[in-house]
Design a protein around this motif. Structure first.
Motif, PDB file in Angstrom:
ATOM      1  N   LYS A 132      57.881  20.167  52.377  1.00 54.13           N
ATOM      2  CA  LYS A 132      58.172  21.093  51.283  1.00 54.13           C
ATOM      3  C   LYS A 132      59.628  20.946  50.861  1.00 54.13           C
ATOM      4  O   LYS A 132      60.487  20.551  51.649  1.00 54.13           O
ATOM      5  CB  LYS A 132      57.892  22.542  51.709  1.00 54.13           C
ATOM      6  CG  LYS A 132      58.724  23.027  52.875  1.00 54.13           C
ATOM      7  CD  LYS A 132      58.385  24.452  53.246  1.00 54.13           C
ATOM      8  CE  LYS A 132      59.246  24.941  54.414  1.00 54.13           C
ATOM      9  NZ  LYS A 132      60.683  24.993  54.084  1.00 54.13           N
ATOM     10  N   GLU A 133      59.881  21.272  49.607  1.00 60.21           N
ATOM     11  CA  GLU A 133      61.236  21.169  49.061  1.00 60.21           C
ATOM     12  C   GLU A 133      61.587  22.453  48.338  1.00 60.21           C
ATOM     13  O   GLU A 133      60.867  22.914  47.462  1.00 60.21           O
ATOM     14  CB  GLU A 133      61.325  19.982  48.098  1.00 60.21           C
ATOM     15  CG  GLU A 133      62.715  19.780  47.504  1.00 60.21           C
ATOM     16  CD  GLU A 133      62.818  18.510  46.678  1.00 60.21           C
ATOM     17  OE1 GLU A 133      63.837  18.356  45.981  1.00 60.21           O
ATOM     18  OE2 GLU A 133      61.889  17.687  46.743  1.00 60.21           O
ATOM     19  N   ASN A 134      62.695  23.072  48.781  1.00 60.39           N
ATOM     20  CA  ASN A 134      63.197  24.303  48.161  1.00 60.39           C
ATOM     21  C   ASN A 134      62.153  25.417  48.183  1.00 60.39           C
ATOM     22  O   ASN A 134      62.004  26.167  47.218  1.00 60.39           O
ATOM     23  CB  ASN A 134      63.661  24.043  46.734  1.00 60.39           C
ATOM     24  CG  ASN A 134      64.696  25.053  46.271  1.00 60.39           C
ATOM     25  OD1 ASN A 134      65.461  25.601  47.089  1.00 60.39           O
ATOM     26  ND2 ASN A 134      64.731  25.332  44.994  1.00 60.39           N
ATOM     27  N   LEU A 135      61.437  25.531  49.287  1.00 57.52           N
ATOM     28  CA  LEU A 135      60.428  26.570  49.464  1.00 57.52           C
ATOM     29  C   LEU A 135      60.541  27.150  50.866  1.00 57.52           C
ATOM     30  O   LEU A 135      60.808  26.420  51.823  1.00 57.52           O
ATOM     31  CB  LEU A 135      59.009  25.997  49.300  1.00 57.52           C
ATOM     32  CG  LEU A 135      58.430  25.809  47.900  1.00 57.52           C
ATOM     33  CD1 LEU A 135      57.082  25.107  48.023  1.00 57.52           C
ATOM     34  CD2 LEU A 135      58.267  27.134  47.180  1.00 57.52           C
ATOM     35  N   GLU A 136      60.323  28.447  51.002  1.00 57.24           N
ATOM     36  CA  GLU A 136      60.188  29.045  52.322  1.00 57.24           C
ATOM     37  C   GLU A 136      58.857  28.621  52.926  1.00 57.24           C
ATOM     38  O   GLU A 136      57.871  28.397  52.209  1.00 57.24           O
ATOM     39  CB  GLU A 136      60.241  30.575  52.240  1.00 57.24           C
ATOM     40  CG  GLU A 136      61.575  31.137  51.810  1.00 57.24           C
ATOM     41  CD  GLU A 136      61.553  32.659  51.752  1.00 57.24           C
ATOM     42  OE1 GLU A 136      60.455  33.243  51.932  1.00 57.24           O
ATOM     43  OE2 GLU A 136      62.610  33.252  51.523  1.00 57.24           O
ATOM     44  N   THR A 137      58.810  28.549  54.252  1.00 53.95           N
ATOM     45  CA  THR A 137      57.552  28.198  54.917  1.00 53.95           C
ATOM     46  C   THR A 137      56.454  29.182  54.556  1.00 53.95           C
ATOM     47  O   THR A 137      55.324  28.792  54.219  1.00 53.95           O
ATOM     48  CB  THR A 137      57.751  28.164  56.445  1.00 53.95           C
ATOM     49  OG1 THR A 137      58.737  27.170  56.778  1.00 53.95           O
ATOM     50  CG2 THR A 137      56.447  27.818  57.153  1.00 53.95           C
ATOM     51  N   LEU A 138      56.762  30.481  54.622  1.00 59.39           N
ATOM     52  CA  LEU A 138      55.743  31.496  54.335  1.00 59.39           C
ATOM     53  C   LEU A 138      55.330  31.483  52.865  1.00 59.39           C
ATOM     54  O   LEU A 138      54.180  31.780  52.534  1.00 59.39           O
ATOM     55  CB  LEU A 138      56.264  32.876  54.737  1.00 59.39           C
ATOM     56  CG  LEU A 138      56.583  33.048  56.223  1.00 59.39           C
ATOM     57  CD1 LEU A 138      57.126  34.440  56.499  1.00 59.39           C
ATOM     58  CD2 LEU A 138      55.356  32.783  57.078  1.00 59.39           C
ATOM     59  N   GLU A 139      56.257  31.130  51.979  1.00 68.21           N
ATOM     60  CA  GLU A 139      55.925  31.020  50.556  1.00 68.21           C
ATOM     61  C   GLU A 139      54.963  29.863  50.327  1.00 68.21           C
ATOM     62  O   GLU A 139      53.994  29.979  49.565  1.00 68.21           O
ATOM     63  CB  GLU A 139      57.200  30.821  49.734  1.00 68.21           C
ATOM     64  CG  GLU A 139      56.976  30.793  48.240  1.00 68.21           C
ATOM     65  CD  GLU A 139      58.264  30.588  47.453  1.00 68.21           C
ATOM     66  OE1 GLU A 139      58.181  30.461  46.220  1.00 68.21           O
ATOM     67  OE2 GLU A 139      59.340  30.543  48.084  1.00 68.21           O
ATOM     68  N   ALA A 140      55.209  28.739  51.006  1.00 71.46           N
ATOM     69  CA  ALA A 140      54.315  27.592  50.885  1.00 71.46           C
ATOM     70  C   ALA A 140      52.924  27.925  51.420  1.00 71.46           C
ATOM     71  O   ALA A 140      51.906  27.557  50.827  1.00 71.46           O
ATOM     72  CB  ALA A 140      54.898  26.388  51.633  1.00 71.46           C
ATOM     73  N   GLU A 199      47.329  19.223  43.497  1.00 72.15           N
ATOM     74  CA  GLU A 199      47.767  20.525  42.997  1.00 72.15           C
ATOM     75  C   GLU A 199      48.984  21.029  43.779  1.00 72.15           C
ATOM     76  O   GLU A 199      49.902  21.619  43.208  1.00 72.15           O
ATOM     77  CB  GLU A 199      46.620  21.530  43.110  1.00 72.15           C
ATOM     78  CG  GLU A 199      45.417  21.202  42.232  1.00 72.15           C
ATOM     79  CD  GLU A 199      44.311  22.229  42.393  1.00 72.15           C
ATOM     80  OE1 GLU A 199      44.638  23.408  42.622  1.00 72.15           O
ATOM     81  OE2 GLU A 199      43.131  21.850  42.288  1.00 72.15           O
ATOM     82  N   PHE A 200      48.991  20.794  45.082  1.00 75.52           N
ATOM     83  CA  PHE A 200      50.114  21.248  45.910  1.00 75.52           C
ATOM     84  C   PHE A 200      51.410  20.545  45.508  1.00 75.52           C
ATOM     85  O   PHE A 200      52.492  21.141  45.565  1.00 75.52           O
ATOM     86  CB  PHE A 200      49.825  20.993  47.387  1.00 75.52           C
ATOM     87  CG  PHE A 200      48.697  21.823  47.944  1.00 75.52           C
ATOM     88  CD1 PHE A 200      48.262  22.961  47.292  1.00 75.52           C
ATOM     89  CD2 PHE A 200      48.079  21.462  49.135  1.00 75.52           C
ATOM     90  CE1 PHE A 200      47.220  23.731  47.796  1.00 75.52           C
ATOM     91  CE2 PHE A 200      47.045  22.221  49.655  1.00 75.52           C
ATOM     92  CZ  PHE A 200      46.616  23.352  48.985  1.00 75.52           C
ATOM     93  N   GLU A 201      51.312  19.265  45.121  1.00 74.41           N
ATOM     94  CA  GLU A 201      52.520  18.500  44.796  1.00 74.41           C
ATOM     95  C   GLU A 201      53.265  19.114  43.619  1.00 74.41           C
ATOM     96  O   GLU A 201      54.498  19.025  43.544  1.00 74.41           O
ATOM     97  CB  GLU A 201      52.168  17.040  44.512  1.00 74.41           C
ATOM     98  CG  GLU A 201      51.818  16.262  45.768  1.00 74.41           C
ATOM     99  CD  GLU A 201      51.787  14.766  45.521  1.00 74.41           C
ATOM    100  OE1 GLU A 201      52.522  14.299  44.626  1.00 74.41           O
ATOM    101  OE2 GLU A 201      51.028  14.067  46.220  1.00 74.41           O
ATOM    102  N   ARG A 202      52.553  19.737  42.706  1.00 74.08           N
ATOM    103  CA  ARG A 202      53.212  20.378  41.556  1.00 74.08           C
ATOM    104  C   ARG A 202      54.063  21.561  41.985  1.00 74.08           C
ATOM    105  O   ARG A 202      54.933  21.999  41.238  1.00 74.08           O
ATOM    106  CB  ARG A 202      52.159  20.810  40.539  1.00 74.08           C
ATOM    107  CG  ARG A 202      51.466  19.650  39.832  1.00 74.08           C
ATOM    108  CD  ARG A 202      50.719  20.133  38.598  1.00 74.08           C
ATOM    109  NE  ARG A 202      49.523  20.866  38.947  1.00 74.08           N
ATOM    110  CZ  ARG A 202      48.331  20.307  39.090  1.00 74.08           C
ATOM    111  NH1 ARG A 202      48.186  19.010  38.912  1.00 74.08           N
ATOM    112  NH2 ARG A 202      47.273  21.044  39.403  1.00 74.08           N
ATOM    113  N   LYS A 203      53.817  22.078  43.180  1.00 75.33           N
ATOM    114  CA  LYS A 203      54.579  23.209  43.716  1.00 75.33           C
ATOM    115  C   LYS A 203      55.695  22.753  44.654  1.00 75.33           C
ATOM    116  O   LYS A 203      56.424  23.570  45.203  1.00 75.33           O
ATOM    117  CB  LYS A 203      53.612  24.143  44.466  1.00 75.33           C
ATOM    118  CG  LYS A 203      54.203  25.445  44.948  1.00 75.33           C
ATOM    119  CD  LYS A 203      54.529  26.391  43.814  1.00 75.33           C
ATOM    120  CE  LYS A 203      55.017  27.749  44.358  1.00 75.33           C
ATOM    121  NZ  LYS A 203      55.358  28.703  43.301  1.00 75.33           N
TER     122      LYS A 203
END
Length: 654
Positions: free
Chosen positions: A253-261, A308-312
């Protein structure tokens, strides 16, 4: 983060900045086997457990010094690996290397080597453990105080059945004795050969492990699990059929919290956030790689959602089926690749030669490498950018003031973003339904709590239901955050009043028992210091909880006063209404970077402020105004150790 910050090293220091770009801060989890989690997709025809060794990068595992009494926050108790040249002396260490070389060259396996006599049982234990971790094919024995090593016949026999890499991995797996862990051998199409492996493991390790063959996509492998006390010797076929579907993967993940992801993936997959399990939470402002397991989702279904996940900003690697979820704390640490940019001397007036700054940086990095750093919890533990930090919420939960905890949770941060508008509306009106309509879909935790309060009300019972709507790992995080705050204050007070040495009444880490082939390697315990025979790095401080003991010196009184100040003098560190329990654990005062590598790079600006061209190391007469200096660091840290805290010890103005 605290009133006072104490440092271990004394150097002039320098200034610099981190996280200018997310690529400047890359975190890669080190799994329970001591390997960095895979960044590339593992072939689908090779089933692997999440604790199996990643054979693309075999490394010797390190053992965390953090002692725990919970699987929620710390690592399981185990001594820090020591350098053999230190605990054996350089001469004996060299003889051991020669002995190992002779065995690998095919000389007689009946020979033995004496490592000398060790009257101190703790030192004997360190020798046993370190030799076994470094050389899994050796067997160590103790006769009175003398330790001898020779080739393990069990290892030799297993190596005739499987590869050397698999034999090494299996012996390290059995030596670690991590409850609930498993190991999977490479696929084997020969039934006769698999039978031979089963029989050997049953004959030599039957009391410790259980084995079974399983077939996945036409390939058959042998899986080995540690036996659980009180469990039947063999799992029935019905037990295996009833197991839930678990899919493991590496989350990038990039620039995301673990829980947000997790919240985003759960929504897209139609499962609950609590169906995801992980070993640890990673930084937001970074590129991070970590192991994760999701329940009730097949590998095929997960791969369908990858695009779809890659867009996030989420990428998935090494997707495969496994037999069990991950547990929080089941990791050996994290590897960091960090760039510190725009380095300058801490105190400077006018142009400074780059050579001077480079010497300054090297001196600081080398000093911290040798002295270690104070093992503070980093500011991201508490939510440094938030108006209300997580430890404040944790304190309210420990006091079982559910309404106050909810109000603290919904305190808006600065700015007029949609989530802040929704929080502000809830606090002003108490209308959970209207606030839910305003809350962005991406804020899964806030929406879960608002939905619960819309159903159950905003009184004490409704607020308790709101907290219960969150996964257990999220609820317990706030309590651990409070305990982390107390620990940070405790270590600062400890250093200010007792200094940088072991004192009477300190808690230290002790290794008990003999580390021969039959010893229980998880028998470490925390003791009260009696004699001045322990090294400074062995000193521990407790994280508050209901099973820890406190130092029998001035620090014991400090803990009582500190908890009393927050109204927790009689706190049992249990919140039964939220199904939360905090046993507490012990954390070393000091931490050390491991496998440290660093390099300095000179870069020249292109006229618009962008560094585009690397400058040759020559030309020491150039100054900071002409060339920018960057520092690249690569190192490992044990779990719950913070790279930002390590950097603060090196750099004085991050």
């Amino acid at each position: 983060m605290m009133a006072s910050v104490y440092f271990m090293s004394k150097h002039e220091g320098f200034t610099g900045s981190i996280k200018n770009f997310t690529r400047d801060f890359v975190v890669t989890e080190i799994d329970i086997s001591g390997n960095q989690v895979s960044k590339s997709t593992i072939s689908e025809d090779v089933p692997r457990s999440f604790v199996e060794k990643t054979r693309e990068s075999v490394k010797e595992p390190d053992v965390s010094p953090i002692i725990q009494k919970t699987e929620q926050d710390c690592n399981s108790p185990s001594p820090e690996i020591l350098d053999l040249a230190v605990i054996l002396s350089q001469g004996i260490s060299d003889k051991l290397e020669q002995f190992v070389s002779s065995l690998k060259n095919g000389f007689s396996s009946d020979q033995e080597l004496s490592l000398g006599s060790f009257t101190d049982k703790h030192q004997r234990a360190n020798v046993h453990r370190t030799v076994k971790l470094r050389f899994p094919f050796l067997m160590t024995t103790t006769n009175q105080c003398e330790i001898k090593v020779k080739e393990s016949q069990d290892y030799k026999e297993l190596k005739q059945l499987v590869s050397e890499e698999e034999a090494d991995a299996f012996f390290r797996f059995t030596d670690a004795k991590v409850s609930g862990s498993s190991y999977t051998f490479l696929p084997d199409d020969s039934k006769e050969h698999r039978t031979a492996v089963h029989r050997f493991l049953s004959r030599r390790f039957g009391k410790l492990v259980e084995t079974k063959s399983f077939t996945d996509q036409g390939k058959t492998s042998i899986s080995v699990r540690l036996r659980e006390r009180g469990k039947p010797k063999k799992r029935t076929a019905e037990d295996c059929r009833q197991e839930d579907i678990y899919t493991a993967f590496t989350l990038c993940k990039e620039n995301l919290e673990t829980l947000e992801a997790i919240s985003y993936m759960a929504t897209e997959l139609g499962v609950l956030p609590s169906d995801f399990t992980y070993a640890g939470i990673k930084d937001k402002r970074a590129i991070t790689y970590q192991s994760m397991v999701v329940k009730k989702v097949s590998p095929e279904r997960l791969k369908e959602k990858a695009a779809e996940f890659e867009r996030k900003g989420i990428q998935l690697f090494a997707v495969r089926s496994v037999s069990e979820p991950l547990k929080l704390g089941r990791l050996r640490g994290n590897h960091f690749d960090i760039v510190v940019r725009g380095i300058k001397p801490h105190i400077y007036d006018g142009p400074v030669p780059l050579a001077y700054t480079e010497d300054l940086v090297k001196a600081a990095v080398e000093m911290v490498k040798n002295t270690g750093f104070v093992n503070y919890y980093g500011p991201q533990r508490f939510g440094i950018t938030q108006r209300v930090q997580s430890d404040q919420i944790g304190l309210a939960l420990l006091k079982e003031d559910m309404v106050s905890a909810v109000h603290l949770f919904f305190t808006p941060d600065k700015g007029d973003e949609p989530q802040n508008q929704a929080k502000r509306h809830f606090l002003e009106t108490g209308n959970a339904k209207e606030a839910l309509l305003l809350m962005p879909e991406s804020k899964a935790r806030e929406r879960l709590m608002l939905r619960a309060m819309n159903r159950y009300g905003t009184g004490p019972d409704g607020c308790a239901q709101a907290w219960l709507s969150l996964p257990h790992s999220t609820r317990i995080f706030y309590l651990h955050s409070y305990c982390s705050r107390v620990w940070n204050e405790a270590v600062a007070h400890r250093l200010s009043i007792l200094g940088h040495s072991v004192k009477q009444g300190d808690l230290v880490q002790e290794v008990t028992g003999t580390m021969d082939d039959n010893a229980d390697t998880s028998s470490n315990q925390v003791i009260l210091h009696i004699h001045n025979t322990f090294l400074w790095w062995s000193v521990l401080l407790p994280m508050p909880g209901n099973t820890v003991k406190y130092p029998e010196n001035a620090m014991g009184a400090w803990y009582r006063e500190r908890l009393s100040k927050d109204g927790l003098e009689s706190c049992r560190f249990r919140v039964n209404s939220l199904k939360l329990n905090v046993p507490g654990c012990y954390r070393p005062l000091l931490a050390f970077p491991r496998n440290l590598d660093y390099r300095l790079q000179r870069e020249q600006e292109d006229g618009v402020g962008n560094c585009t061209e690397a400058v040759d190391e020559g030309g020491n007469d150039k100054t900071e105004d002409q060339v920018k200096l960057n520092l690249t660091l690569n190192f490992d840290l044990f779990p719950s150790c913070y790279a930002t805290v390590y950097l603060r010890e090196c750099v004085t103005n991050l």
